[in-house]
Design an enzyme around this catalytic site. Sequence first.
Site, mmCIF file in Angstrom:
data_model
loop_
_atom_site.group_PDB
_atom_site.id
_atom_site.type_symbol
_atom_site.label_atom_id
_atom_site.label_comp_id
_atom_site.label_asym_id
_atom_site.label_seq_id
_atom_site.Cartn_x
_atom_site.Cartn_y
_atom_site.Cartn_z
ATOM 1 N N ASN A 10 28.686 48.604 14.976
ATOM 2 C CA ASN A 10 27.859 48.362 13.515
ATOM 3 C C ASN A 10 27.047 49.554 13.507
ATOM 4 O O ASN A 10 26.187 49.391 14.272
ATOM 5 C CB ASN A 10 27.542 46.976 13.566
ATOM 6 C CG ASN A 10 26.405 46.863 12.486
ATOM 7 O OD1 ASN A 10 26.602 47.804 11.512
ATOM 8 N ND2 ASN A 10 25.845 45.637 12.494
ATOM 9 N N TRP A 11 27.274 50.741 12.812
ATOM 10 C CA TRP A 11 26.299 51.515 12.734
ATOM 11 C C TRP A 11 25.224 51.210 11.876
ATOM 12 O O TRP A 11 24.237 52.163 11.754
ATOM 13 C CB TRP A 11 27.239 52.950 12.071
ATOM 14 C CG TRP A 11 27.796 53.485 13.259
ATOM 15 C CD1 TRP A 11 27.879 53.220 14.493
ATOM 16 C CD2 TRP A 11 28.503 54.711 13.063
ATOM 17 N NE1 TRP A 11 28.946 53.987 15.035
ATOM 18 C CE2 TRP A 11 29.308 54.934 14.497
ATOM 19 C CE3 TRP A 11 28.861 55.876 11.980
ATOM 20 C CZ2 TRP A 11 30.206 56.210 14.606
ATOM 21 C CZ3 TRP A 11 29.640 56.991 12.371
ATOM 22 C CH2 TRP A 11 30.096 57.040 13.557
ATOM 23 N N LYS A 12 25.073 50.216 11.170
ATOM 24 C CA LYS A 12 23.821 49.961 10.347
ATOM 25 C C LYS A 12 23.412 51.176 9.361
ATOM 26 O O LYS A 12 24.415 51.736 8.941
ATOM 27 C CB LYS A 12 22.718 49.527 11.300
ATOM 28 C CG LYS A 12 22.936 48.517 12.143
ATOM 29 C CD LYS A 12 21.857 47.814 12.895
ATOM 30 C CE LYS A 12 22.164 46.934 13.920
ATOM 31 N NZ LYS A 12 21.331 46.010 14.550
ATOM 32 N N HIS A 93 25.539 39.350 8.373
ATOM 33 C CA HIS A 93 24.565 39.728 9.497
ATOM 34 C C HIS A 93 23.090 39.411 9.448
ATOM 35 O O HIS A 93 22.670 38.961 7.917
ATOM 36 C CB HIS A 93 24.578 41.350 9.384
ATOM 37 C CG HIS A 93 23.949 42.064 10.686
ATOM 38 N ND1 HIS A 93 22.796 41.999 10.979
ATOM 39 C CD2 HIS A 93 24.718 42.364 11.799
ATOM 40 C CE1 HIS A 93 22.635 42.551 12.139
ATOM 41 N NE2 HIS A 93 23.838 42.808 12.877
ATOM 42 N N GLU A 95 20.478 40.682 9.808
ATOM 43 C CA GLU A 95 19.624 41.720 9.134
ATOM 44 C C GLU A 95 19.874 41.360 7.516
ATOM 45 O O GLU A 95 18.581 41.701 6.750
ATOM 46 C CB GLU A 95 19.832 43.186 9.439
ATOM 47 C CG GLU A 95 19.211 43.395 10.969
ATOM 48 C CD GLU A 95 19.813 44.535 11.816
ATOM 49 O OE1 GLU A 95 20.566 45.198 11.037
ATOM 50 O OE2 GLU A 95 19.737 44.473 12.891
ATOM 51 N N GLU A 164 25.723 36.261 17.168
ATOM 52 C CA GLU A 164 24.688 37.026 17.399
ATOM 53 C C GLU A 164 23.396 36.329 17.265
ATOM 54 O O GLU A 164 22.710 36.273 16.218
ATOM 55 C CB GLU A 164 24.611 38.065 16.355
ATOM 56 C CG GLU A 164 25.936 39.106 16.305
ATOM 57 C CD GLU A 164 25.806 40.249 15.722
ATOM 58 O OE1 GLU A 164 26.197 41.334 16.601
ATOM 59 O OE2 GLU A 164 25.212 40.854 14.674
ATOM 60 N N GLY A 170 19.119 44.408 19.010
ATOM 61 C CA GLY A 170 18.132 45.474 19.341
ATOM 62 C C GLY A 170 16.973 45.009 20.329
ATOM 63 O O GLY A 170 16.099 46.115 20.195
ATOM 64 N N SER A 210 22.537 43.304 21.917
ATOM 65 C CA SER A 210 22.069 44.226 23.094
ATOM 66 C C SER A 210 23.168 44.274 24.187
ATOM 67 O O SER A 210 23.210 44.411 25.163
ATOM 68 C CB SER A 210 20.981 43.693 23.815
ATOM 69 O OG SER A 210 19.830 43.739 22.899
ATOM 70 N N GLY A 231 25.749 47.186 18.127
ATOM 71 C CA GLY A 231 24.969 47.835 17.205
ATOM 72 C C GLY A 231 24.361 49.089 17.900
ATOM 73 O O GLY A 231 25.229 50.249 17.820
ATOM 74 N N GLY A 232 23.311 49.362 18.414
ATOM 75 C CA GLY A 232 22.762 50.539 19.166
ATOM 76 C C GLY A 232 23.714 51.193 19.868
ATOM 77 O O GLY A 232 23.738 52.605 19.612
HETATM 78 C C1 PEP Z 1 24.120 44.070 15.572
HETATM 79 O O1 PEP Z 1 23.312 44.363 14.965
HETATM 80 O O2 PEP Z 1 24.933 43.694 15.266
HETATM 81 C C2 PEP Z 1 23.957 44.241 17.178
HETATM 82 C C3 PEP Z 1 24.607 43.563 17.913
HETATM 83 O O3 PEP Z 1 22.959 45.103 17.510
HETATM 84 P P1 PEP Z 1 22.427 45.720 18.996
HETATM 85 O O4 PEP Z 1 23.826 45.712 19.741
HETATM 86 O O5 PEP Z 1 21.733 46.813 18.699
HETATM 87 O O6 PEP Z 1 21.725 44.508 19.506
#
Ligand code: PEP
Length: 253
Positions: A10-12, A93, A95, A164, A170, A210, A231-232
């Site tokens: 997920n590049w957000k 999500h 966010e 999640e 993050g 994470s 994500g990251g």
């Molecule tokens: C996400 O936002 O879906 C996520 C899992 O982010 P991260 O891997 O950066 O925690």
Amino acid sequence: MADRPYIVGNWKMHGTRAMLAEARAIDRAAERLMKVEVALAPPFTLIHATRKEASLIGVGAQDCHPADGGAHTGDISAAMLKDAGAGFTIVGHSERRADHGEKDADVRAKADAAIAAGMNVIVCVGETEAQRDAGKAESVVAEQLKGSLPVDDDVDGKVTVAYEPVWAIGTGRTPTVEDIGAMHRSIRKVLQGIYGEEEGAKVRILYGGSVKPDNAAELLAADEVGGALVGGASLTAESFLGIIVAAAEAQEG
Ligand code: PEP
């Protein structure tokens, strides 16, 4: 449950066309890693270009509007995403739930719209830290699932759940493998309650929060974990491939 682990990036709100080089590198490497199903969800602006650049991996969106079209400035419908090359969309999500006030009913409407447009969905659920501390993590997630999942008799392959925990996104913090296993078993029960024993057993449940190359093997080995939403660590081919390789090695045993 599907056999291959499903690893979704997920590049957000990250990425301009320069980042297509990362998508290309991920796609090239995916050829050697066919034991893993890999997908990317870039921002809307890169979906079409990513689909053109990458032939092996799945390409999807991070959200969609529940309506087919109309006066919704700045929004994108599921049909538009499909036309741009998206095969799936993430919905719900945390966010989006936090930044846009999305409730379970909104998430379900989006999921239904995406499926009606011929796309698959990844429905995100997860508790806050306060909810976990209060011992309510499983009940909160169960309620989110009951309110957010699409209503469809035949969900095999169309619906994936991503667990999640909000406090793990993050932050570099993750639940223990035992806690992830307990939550995923609880999610499985809810899925079987909603879709029936057989259909509910087929829905993939991803863990997200994470996930990094150095913890992926451990997290992916937790009970009922069918892959990861990342994500990251999906923003560079190097780190995303580290996770994909860990998933492939886990498949080899
Ligand atoms: C996400 O936002 O879906 C996520 C899992 O982010 P991260 O891997 O950066 O925690």
